[in-house]
Write a protein that holds these residues in place. Structure first.
Motif, PDB file in Angstrom:
ATOM      1  N   ALA A 104     -11.431   6.107   6.714  1.00 28.87           N
ATOM      2  CA  ALA A 104      -9.164   6.475   7.090  1.00 28.87           C
ATOM      3  C   ALA A 104      -8.748   6.889   8.317  1.00 28.87           C
ATOM      4  O   ALA A 104      -8.355   7.072   9.261  1.00 28.87           O
ATOM      5  CB  ALA A 104      -8.910   7.025   6.221  1.00 28.87           C
ATOM      6  N   MET A 154      -3.889  10.447   2.008  1.00 29.88           N
ATOM      7  CA  MET A 154      -2.340  10.181   1.686  1.00 29.88           C
ATOM      8  C   MET A 154      -1.401  10.482   2.784  1.00 29.88           C
ATOM      9  O   MET A 154      -0.584  10.100   2.911  1.00 29.88           O
ATOM     10  CB  MET A 154      -2.147  10.792   0.190  1.00 29.88           C
ATOM     11  CG  MET A 154      -3.142   9.890  -0.897  1.00 29.88           C
ATOM     12  SD  MET A 154      -2.317  10.967  -2.443  1.00 29.88           S
ATOM     13  CE  MET A 154      -0.174  10.454  -2.494  1.00 29.88           C
ATOM     14  N   PHE A 157      -1.317   8.272   6.097  1.00 29.95           N
ATOM     15  CA  PHE A 157      -0.716   6.623   4.761  1.00 29.95           C
ATOM     16  C   PHE A 157       0.904   6.768   4.951  1.00 29.95           C
ATOM     17  O   PHE A 157       1.959   6.367   4.767  1.00 29.95           O
ATOM     18  CB  PHE A 157      -1.563   6.868   3.753  1.00 29.95           C
ATOM     19  CG  PHE A 157      -2.578   6.121   3.576  1.00 29.95           C
ATOM     20  CD1 PHE A 157      -3.117   5.556   5.168  1.00 29.95           C
ATOM     21  CD2 PHE A 157      -3.571   5.817   2.386  1.00 29.95           C
ATOM     22  CE1 PHE A 157      -4.237   5.050   4.612  1.00 29.95           C
ATOM     23  CE2 PHE A 157      -4.971   5.282   2.914  1.00 29.95           C
ATOM     24  CZ  PHE A 157      -4.679   4.838   4.049  1.00 29.95           C
ATOM     25  N   GLN A 171       3.467   4.482  -2.481  1.00 27.90           N
ATOM     26  CA  GLN A 171       2.911   4.067  -1.794  1.00 27.90           C
ATOM     27  C   GLN A 171       1.885   4.285  -1.013  1.00 27.90           C
ATOM     28  O   GLN A 171       0.510   3.555  -1.426  1.00 27.90           O
ATOM     29  CB  GLN A 171       4.155   3.735  -0.378  1.00 27.90           C
ATOM     30  CG  GLN A 171       2.989   2.283   0.656  1.00 27.90           C
ATOM     31  CD  GLN A 171       4.286   1.670   1.548  1.00 27.90           C
ATOM     32  OE1 GLN A 171       5.162   2.826   1.827  1.00 27.90           O
ATOM     33  NE2 GLN A 171       3.742   0.723   1.768  1.00 27.90           N
ATOM     34  N   ALA A 172       1.480   6.002  -0.197  1.00 24.98           N
ATOM     35  CA  ALA A 172       0.581   6.309   0.159  1.00 24.98           C
ATOM     36  C   ALA A 172      -0.886   5.991  -0.675  1.00 24.98           C
ATOM     37  O   ALA A 172      -1.648   6.217  -0.939  1.00 24.98           O
ATOM     38  CB  ALA A 172       0.395   7.853   0.702  1.00 24.98           C
ATOM     39  N   GLN A 174      -0.303   4.453  -4.048  1.00 20.22           N
ATOM     40  CA  GLN A 174      -1.695   2.864  -4.193  1.00 20.22           C
ATOM     41  C   GLN A 174      -2.134   3.031  -2.851  1.00 20.22           C
ATOM     42  O   GLN A 174      -3.384   1.725  -3.004  1.00 20.22           O
ATOM     43  CB  GLN A 174      -0.294   1.775  -4.121  1.00 20.22           C
ATOM     44  CG  GLN A 174      -0.896   1.077  -4.310  1.00 20.22           C
ATOM     45  CD  GLN A 174       0.095  -0.170  -4.393  1.00 20.22           C
ATOM     46  OE1 GLN A 174       1.580   0.266  -4.172  1.00 20.22           O
ATOM     47  NE2 GLN A 174      -0.135  -1.765  -4.369  1.00 20.22           N
ATOM     48  N   GLN A 175      -1.877   3.047  -1.870  1.00 17.76           N
ATOM     49  CA  GLN A 175      -3.478   2.425  -0.642  1.00 17.76           C
ATOM     50  C   GLN A 175      -4.615   3.640  -0.381  1.00 17.76           C
ATOM     51  O   GLN A 175      -6.029   2.590  -0.250  1.00 17.76           O
ATOM     52  CB  GLN A 175      -2.439   2.856   0.938  1.00 17.76           C
ATOM     53  CG  GLN A 175      -1.448   1.885   1.217  1.00 17.76           C
ATOM     54  CD  GLN A 175      -0.609   2.461   2.659  1.00 17.76           C
ATOM     55  OE1 GLN A 175       0.024   3.590   3.269  1.00 17.76           O
ATOM     56  NE2 GLN A 175      -0.674   2.119   4.167  1.00 17.76           N
ATOM     57  N   TRP A 176      -4.113   4.652  -0.868  1.00 20.06           N
ATOM     58  CA  TRP A 176      -5.640   5.911  -1.422  1.00 20.06           C
ATOM     59  C   TRP A 176      -6.341   5.107  -2.313  1.00 20.06           C
ATOM     60  O   TRP A 176      -7.490   4.497  -2.374  1.00 20.06           O
ATOM     61  CB  TRP A 176      -5.157   6.917  -1.083  1.00 20.06           C
ATOM     62  CG  TRP A 176      -6.065   7.480  -2.378  1.00 20.06           C
ATOM     63  CD1 TRP A 176      -5.777   7.609  -3.558  1.00 20.06           C
ATOM     64  CD2 TRP A 176      -7.465   8.412  -2.042  1.00 20.06           C
ATOM     65  NE1 TRP A 176      -7.446   7.758  -4.216  1.00 20.06           N
ATOM     66  CE2 TRP A 176      -8.189   9.025  -3.368  1.00 20.06           C
ATOM     67  CE3 TRP A 176      -8.307   8.969  -0.657  1.00 20.06           C
ATOM     68  CZ2 TRP A 176      -9.589   9.589  -3.042  1.00 20.06           C
ATOM     69  CZ3 TRP A 176      -9.356   9.812  -0.648  1.00 20.06           C
ATOM     70  CH2 TRP A 176      -9.579  10.173  -1.732  1.00 20.06           C
ATOM     71  N   GLU A 178      -6.219   1.966  -3.601  1.00 18.79           N
ATOM     72  CA  GLU A 178      -7.157   0.163  -2.113  1.00 18.79           C
ATOM     73  C   GLU A 178      -8.158   0.292  -2.176  1.00 18.79           C
ATOM     74  O   GLU A 178      -8.902   0.342  -2.280  1.00 18.79           O
ATOM     75  CB  GLU A 178      -6.122   0.286  -2.048  1.00 18.79           C
ATOM     76  CG  GLU A 178      -4.743  -0.762  -2.612  1.00 18.79           C
ATOM     77  CD  GLU A 178      -3.571  -1.752  -2.129  1.00 18.79           C
ATOM     78  OE1 GLU A 178      -3.397  -1.811  -0.938  1.00 18.79           O
ATOM     79  OE2 GLU A 178      -3.187  -2.800  -3.117  1.00 18.79           O
ATOM     80  N   LEU A 179      -7.886   1.810  -0.945  1.00 18.54           N
ATOM     81  CA  LEU A 179      -9.080   1.986  -0.019  1.00 18.54           C
ATOM     82  C   LEU A 179     -10.263   2.543  -0.680  1.00 18.54           C
ATOM     83  O   LEU A 179     -11.606   2.809  -0.430  1.00 18.54           O
ATOM     84  CB  LEU A 179      -8.665   3.147   0.625  1.00 18.54           C
ATOM     85  CG  LEU A 179      -9.929   3.500   2.197  1.00 18.54           C
ATOM     86  CD1 LEU A 179     -10.589   2.533   2.794  1.00 18.54           C
ATOM     87  CD2 LEU A 179      -9.221   4.336   3.088  1.00 18.54           C
TER      88      LEU A 179
END
Length: 222
Positions: A104, A154, A157, A171-172, A174-176, A178-179
């Motif tokens: 990231a 996060m 993001f 949303q952040a 969820q991005q965490w 997924e990554l």
């Protein structure tokens, strides 16, 4: 905590025997391989023994664990494979989180880990929280860094750290996740079949999945 079924326990014993006798990619005495980093069974055993000795004498840790799991405080008489799985999951995830931060492009300064430790101290004590998570007090800094890493990623993001329910924070998160999963998948994590199988989607080590490939290689790979 509920134990494994007899069928799964037998499968684990057979698989562990295959590990001990094979010349595959993991050496005898390996609990996990994480991106080339080896966690030994002996170090995991010692970690869990240290945890049990400290946890039973810490009422705060017992209560935190009971509140989060819905189980009565306290330990059984013997070390369980569930305890080993939980500790190993965290040790694996600490390593994955470090790789996530690098992917990231996020640095985790010591000051952020310090602030996270201080926050843990305000909310029951960093040592007790670490014990409640399934690791001994000596791993409190590692747990704080893991939390700090998630916070920093996060935040990059776009998370609103003052509002856990904010759409940006959700949303952040969820991005965490997924990554984290993509990173773990790319690290070729191998778990000794005695302890189960790493599931990056759940960020956890689950029950043993015993099949021909794991019997042949002596590893359970995600």
């Amino acid at each position: 905590m509920p134990g494994k079924s007899v069928k799964v326990v037998v499968a684990a014993v057979v698989a562990a025997g295959a590990l001990a006798g094979c010349g595959g990619q993991t050496r005898v005495g390996t609990a996990a391989l994480v991106g080339g980093d080896r966690i030994t069974v002996s170090s995991l055993d010692q970690t869990v023994r240290d945890w049990r000795g400290q946890f039973k004498d810490d009422p705060v840790a017992n209560q935190i664990r009971a509140n989060s799991s819905g189980l009565a405080p306290g330990l059984g008489d013997q070390e369980s494979e569930t305890d080993m799985q939980g500790a190993l999951s965290l040790l694996v995830n600490f390593r994955v989180a470090d790789r996530v931060a690098r992917r990231a492009g996020v640095s985790v300064p010591e000051g952020l880990a310090d602030r996270t430790t201080a926050l843990m101290d305000q909310r029951g004590g960093a040592g007790s929280i670490t014990l409640a998570s399934g690791l001994p007090r000596s791993r409190a800094r590692d747990l704080a860094r893991f939390i700090a890493t998630q916070t920093a990623v996060m935040q990059k993001f776009g998370a609103d750290l003052n509002n856990a329910q904010s759409p940006l924070t959700v949303q952040a998160a969820q991005q965490w996740g997924e990554l984290f999963q993509r990173t773990a998948d790319g690290m070729h994590i191998k778990i000794n079949p005695r302890f189960g199988r790493y599931d990056a989607a759940k960020v956890d080590i689950g029950p043993v999945v015993y099949d021909l490939s794991s019997a042949e290689t002596g590893t359970s790979e995600r």
